[in-house]
Design a protein around this motif. Sequence first.
Motif, short mmCIF file in Angstrom:
data_model
loop_
_atom_site.label_atom_id
_atom_site.label_comp_id
_atom_site.label_asym_id
_atom_site.label_seq_id
_atom_site.Cartn_x
_atom_site.Cartn_y
_atom_site.Cartn_z
N GLU A 124 -3.44 2.12 -16.65
CA GLU A 124 -2.22 1.69 -15.82
C GLU A 124 -1.82 1.29 -14.72
OE1 GLU A 124 -1.48 0.91 -18.62
OE2 GLU A 124 -1.31 1.76 -20.15
N ILE A 125 -2.54 1.89 -13.57
CA ILE A 125 -2.20 1.35 -12.25
C ILE A 125 -3.45 -0.31 -11.92
CG2 ILE A 125 -3.74 1.85 -9.66
CD1 ILE A 125 -3.14 5.46 -10.56
N LEU A 126 -4.16 0.14 -12.71
CA LEU A 126 -5.95 -1.37 -12.75
C LEU A 126 -4.27 -2.48 -13.61
CD1 LEU A 126 -9.31 0.95 -13.25
CD2 LEU A 126 -8.46 -0.45 -11.14
N GLU A 127 -4.70 -1.76 -14.99
CA GLU A 127 -3.64 -3.39 -15.47
C GLU A 127 -2.71 -3.91 -15.49
OE1 GLU A 127 -2.35 -3.33 -20.15
OE2 GLU A 127 -4.45 -2.41 -19.68
N LEU A 128 -1.49 -2.49 -15.15
CA LEU A 128 0.18 -3.04 -14.62
C LEU A 128 0.34 -2.37 -13.01
CD1 LEU A 128 1.10 -1.11 -17.74
CD2 LEU A 128 1.45 -2.82 -17.75
N HIS A 129 -0.09 -1.72 -12.47
CA HIS A 129 0.23 -1.18 -11.49
C HIS A 129 -0.04 -2.85 -10.51
CE1 HIS A 129 1.77 2.85 -12.62
NE2 HIS A 129 2.34 1.83 -13.45
N THR A 130 -0.97 -2.58 -10.49
CA THR A 130 -2.59 -3.48 -9.23
C THR A 130 -2.88 -4.49 -9.75
OG1 THR A 130 -3.80 -2.30 -9.67
CG2 THR A 130 -2.29 -1.17 -7.96
N LEU B 207 2.82 11.01 -12.44
CA LEU B 207 2.16 11.79 -12.83
C LEU B 207 2.34 12.65 -13.93
CD1 LEU B 207 1.34 13.01 -9.64
CD2 LEU B 207 0.03 11.58 -10.42
N ALA B 208 3.45 12.92 -14.42
CA ALA B 208 3.86 13.59 -15.47
C ALA B 208 3.70 12.24 -16.67
CB ALA B 208 5.36 14.64 -15.54
N TYR B 209 4.88 11.43 -16.32
CA TYR B 209 4.82 10.24 -17.43
C TYR B 209 3.21 9.80 -17.75
CZ TYR B 209 6.31 5.98 -19.56
OH TYR B 209 6.24 4.16 -20.30
N LEU B 210 2.07 9.77 -17.40
CA LEU B 210 0.78 9.06 -17.95
C LEU B 210 0.41 10.33 -17.36
CD1 LEU B 210 1.56 5.65 -15.59
CD2 LEU B 210 1.07 6.31 -18.57
N ASP B 211 1.12 11.52 -17.89
CA ASP B 211 0.29 12.21 -18.56
C ASP B 211 -1.64 12.87 -17.27
OD1 ASP B 211 1.21 12.67 -20.79
OD2 ASP B 211 -0.06 11.29 -21.76
N ASN B 212 -1.39 12.73 -16.16
CA ASN B 212 -2.19 12.90 -15.16
C ASN B 212 -2.38 14.85 -14.59
OD1 ASN B 212 -4.53 11.40 -13.86
ND2 ASN B 212 -3.74 12.62 -11.88
N ARG C 242 0.81 -1.14 0.30
CA ARG C 242 0.51 -0.05 0.14
C ARG C 242 0.31 0.98 -0.12
NH1 ARG C 242 -0.42 3.65 3.37
NH2 ARG C 242 -2.53 4.76 4.03
N ASP C 243 1.73 1.46 0.68
CA ASP C 243 2.59 2.65 0.65
C ASP C 243 3.40 2.95 0.07
OD1 ASP C 243 1.64 2.83 3.34
OD2 ASP C 243 3.33 1.33 4.47
N LEU C 244 3.66 1.71 -0.67
CA LEU C 244 5.45 1.62 -2.33
C LEU C 244 4.17 2.13 -2.71
CD1 LEU C 244 7.14 1.60 -3.81
CD2 LEU C 244 6.64 -1.38 -4.24
N LEU C 245 2.64 1.78 -3.51
CA LEU C 245 2.06 1.86 -4.60
C LEU C 245 1.34 3.76 -4.35
CD1 LEU C 245 -0.17 1.61 -6.86
CD2 LEU C 245 -2.16 0.85 -5.07
N LEU C 246 1.12 4.27 -2.85
CA LEU C 246 0.34 5.76 -2.56
C LEU C 246 2.02 6.48 -3.03
CD1 LEU C 246 -1.18 4.98 0.34
CD2 LEU C 246 -1.57 5.18 -1.79
N ALA C 247 3.21 6.19 -2.80
CA ALA C 247 4.23 6.57 -2.51
C ALA C 247 4.69 6.85 -4.74
CB ALA C 247 5.50 6.45 -2.44
N VAL C 248 4.38 6.08 -5.04
CA VAL C 248 4.37 5.42 -6.74
C VAL C 248 3.41 7.04 -7.57
CG1 VAL C 248 4.53 4.52 -9.05
CG2 VAL C 248 5.70 3.33 -6.64
N GLU C 249 2.36 6.73 -7.20
CA GLU C 249 1.06 7.46 -7.24
C GLU C 249 1.07 8.99 -7.45
OE1 GLU C 249 0.43 5.20 -9.95
OE2 GLU C 249 0.86 3.46 -9.76
#
Length: 484
Positions: A230-236, A200-205, A187-194
């Motif tokens: 990508e969060i749904l398909e690749l990250h989680t 945010l810049a790489y995936l245009d958010n 959870r903490d790794l995921l939150l830090a990454v996103e």
Amino acid sequence: MSPDTQAAIAFSRFGLGNTPRGLDAALGDARRALMAELTSPPELSLPLSDVQRDLGFSSALPPTPELLTQLAAYNQARKAQREIKAQTRSPAQEAPRMDGAPMAAPDMAGKPAAASDDQRLPQAVTSAEVAARLKAWGAAPIGFYERLVMFWANHFAISVDKGLPDRVLAGAYEREAIRPHLTGRFRDLLLAVEHHPAMLAYLDNDASIGPNARANRNGKRGLNENLAREILELHTLGVNGGYTQADVTRFAKVITGWTLSREGQGDGFRFNPNAHEPGPQTIMGKTYADDGEQQGIRVLEDLARHPATAKHIATKLVRHFVSDQPPPALVERLSRRFIDTDGDLSAVYAALIEADESWSAPRAKLRTPQEYVIASLRALDTPIQPQRFLQALRVLGQPLWQPPGPNGFSDLASVWATPEGLNNRLDLAYQLSERVAERTDPRVFAEARLKGLISETTRRSVALAETRPQGLALVLLSPEFMRR
């Protein structure tokens, strides 16, 4: 399995390769030695250089807010320079060159470099980040921690090919979002990454805005679904994780307003309520009330605990470290450990290391180019300059922090075991071997670096080599060295 063989597998399958220090770090209890590396992770450090001092750096490895501040000033200066040049340029200067003059050397992203002043900041940042890692890779006892850094940086991939600011932030992203969290909860790794500005810049958010957001009253700005998808398909959850296109769209609305502070305030992340889509959103059957940034955090927390996420992460870990065809029973054990410990990654790694399959599986995995170059440098105990290291990775097909897409570089041996790829490894092995050939006996080198793994075929080939560089190169090109 002999103690030497088990120690050698620890170094090759889970680590960065053997060194002149030998296998002692893993002898006795290889499993315990690997886990011990996770309790005392190395720090990346480097002294401040004159170039960095001239650029106004406060440290050799600046944090993201400082880099964003530097980048804003850098872009302002470049804009001013372009305006001055436009005002003073003559018609002759505007004409394209036809004299056959060579183009500038390619930069880290493989693109022609502009004027040297235009490259000073990104090149100084990149050089320092790579130098610090080369130092850490060389000093690692076995290298399990560093291998996990590489795994997660590839799982949560970004690319310098995106341009600025990712080209400047790639190293800081790995230092801040990946390294501190890879032994904690997912959870903490995921939150830090996103939350990190680089992602945010790489995936245009940073360009995404809610259709009904206050800042979009004229309806001319659009919703960007890249990060949500990508969060749904690749990250989680993974590609078969049970979500729909409607879930992607609603999740994209949830994380509108997640952007970066280009002036470097705070930690570089900024939540912009004016860009956020108002109202509740239902994702995978659960409705999340609109409470600003927390709406997105609660979605990520649920995704981090989802059984599909556990299976996706377990599969990727087993594929990376053990086999291109992950044993289902091992995947299930890691997935169960992930769920039972609420995503405690250290517990998941322990399950991986404890498993007999992790040690008995055939050594069919091929070292990726990055792993191969690092293992070669460690084996030969020879230094390399950052730019030469980056060049070697480009030639071998795995440029640093420049994957072909958000899914990162492939983990499959078949992708790297191409005729061109192996031929390039041959060239590199010979070039590196020439550096140490005068002081290194290939036969002694083979017995020491391949201890516990060396075959009679390799031993005989090295003994029959016509020159020392050829003999050393044969060690680096042997199946025992190339495969893990």
